[in-house]
Design an enzyme around this catalytic site. Structure first.
Site, PDB file in Angstrom:
ATOM      1  CE  LYS A  53     -14.979  17.458  -1.057  1.00  0.00           C
ATOM      2  NZ  LYS A  53     -14.366  18.255  -0.026  1.00  0.00           N
ATOM      3  CD  GLN A  97     -12.458  21.282   0.301  1.00  0.00           C
ATOM      4  OE1 GLN A  97     -13.432  20.758  -0.217  1.00  0.00           O
ATOM      5  NE2 GLN A  97     -11.517  20.573   0.884  1.00  0.00           N
ATOM      6  CG  ASP A 120     -17.348  17.558   5.286  1.00  0.00           C
ATOM      7  OD1 ASP A 120     -17.088  16.581   4.560  1.00  0.00           O
ATOM      8  OD2 ASP A 120     -16.844  18.689   5.143  1.00  0.00           O
TER       9      ASP A 120
END
Ligand code: NAD
Length: 289
Positions: A53, A97, A120
């Site tokens: 990322k 995460q 997200d």
């Protein structure tokens, strides 16, 4: 083999180029898009994902903050870090995460991310907006799947779409992602481990999305001739290689289009995160890109 391969790497490169152009347009207006990625602990797969990322951000001209917290981090400490980033006007996207160490409640953490920074697309507000067809951050994996389906030029309207898997991050949102798009599927069926007649349902799918987490689960007899097959699965085999949820050899002999693993949905998921981040920066600053 008859199916055409949907090249996730090429599509992801094009999507990242879009995000890079958006980031450049924002910078002209004095806005530097910024994504904060929090990694708690040292899960090896999570470390790889976070590195990816950060690399993607660099390639797209997006600033990234990689925040590593120890395995022993308490829920209060993590929530305090999220609150700090939520209040920071220079941070546009916050991503924690997953999975998290067992002392931390994942739901409480997702709920703490402000919807406008939830790139997200997992927060209840974004999920609700998605379900009701309102502007929102779509979760990156299903959003990437939709782009891959659309890239085939297949007429989606009126087709049968079947999703295998009902996780909150892939299977469940894949249905509303299809339905919310401008080219609506007529019917979306979400199957799971208790679905009866799974084979028959899949064999009737014009679009089949597999998000099961079992290597080679979808066999050739589950694929309708000419179908678009999207393989979300990432399964590490005993051979050390990555395998999808679809038996590629069998399915590609029947399908019209198919995604490979690796090089399919994975790169597209990463690219969609970049798009969500530039969108977040634009929205928070009240500009259009
Ligand atoms: P999950 O374990 O949360 O969900 C799996 C789903 O499969 C469940 O809803 C379950 O009901 C269903 N299922 C299990 N056995 C079944 C059966 N026999 N018949 C029908 N349905 C069955 O997994 P997830 O997080 O949704 O991930 C699924 C796969 O996708 C995994 O391999 C994961 O690694 C991969 N994944 C890939 C990406 C990407 O970017 N490519 C992103 C997320 C997840």
């Amino acid at each position: 083999m008859s199916a055409q391969i949907i090249d996730g790497k090429a599509l992801a490169a094009a999507t990242k180029a879009e995000a890079a152009a958006e980031a450049a347009a924002l910078k002209v207006q004095g806005i530097e898009p910024c994504l904060a990625v929090i990694l708690v602990g040292k899960n090896p797969a999570s470390q790889v994902y976070v590195r990816g990322k950060v690399k993607d951000c660099g390639e797209c001209g997006i600033k990234s903050l990689e925040l590593r917290m120890p395995e022993t981090t308490t829920q209060e400490e993590l929530l305090a870090k999220i609150a700090e980033l939520a209040a920071d006007k220079t941070v546009n996207g916050i991503l924690v995460q997953l999975p998290l160490p067992k002392q931390i409640d994942e739901r409480a953490v997702i709920d703490a991310i402000p919807p406008e920074k939830d790139v997200d697309g997992f927060s209840p507000v974004n999920v609700g907006r998605m379900q009701t067809g309102q502007p929102c951050f779509l979760p990156c994996t299903p959003a990437g799947c939709i782009r891959m389906i659309e890239s085939t030029g297949t007429k989606i309207d009126g087709k049968n779409a079947v999703v295998i898997g009902r996780s909150n991050i892939v299977g469940k949102p894949a249905g509303p992602c299809c339905l919310a798009g401008p080219k609506k599927c007529q019917t979306v069926t979400v199957c799971h481990s208790h679905t009866a007649n799974l084979k028959e349902i899949c064999a009737n799918a014009d679009i089949l999305v597999a998000a099961v987490g079992r290597a080679g689960f979808v066999t050739g007899d589950m694929v309708k001739p000419g179908a678009v097959v999207i393989d979300v699965g990432i399964n590490r085999g005993a051979d050390g290689k990555l395998h999808g949820d679809v038996n590629f050899e069998e399915a590609s002999a029947v399908a019209g289009y198919i995604t490979p693993v690796p090089g399919g949905v994975g790169p597209m998921t990463r690219a969609m995160l970049m798009k969500n981040t530039t969108q977040a920066a634009a929205m928070q600053n009240g500009v259009a890109i």
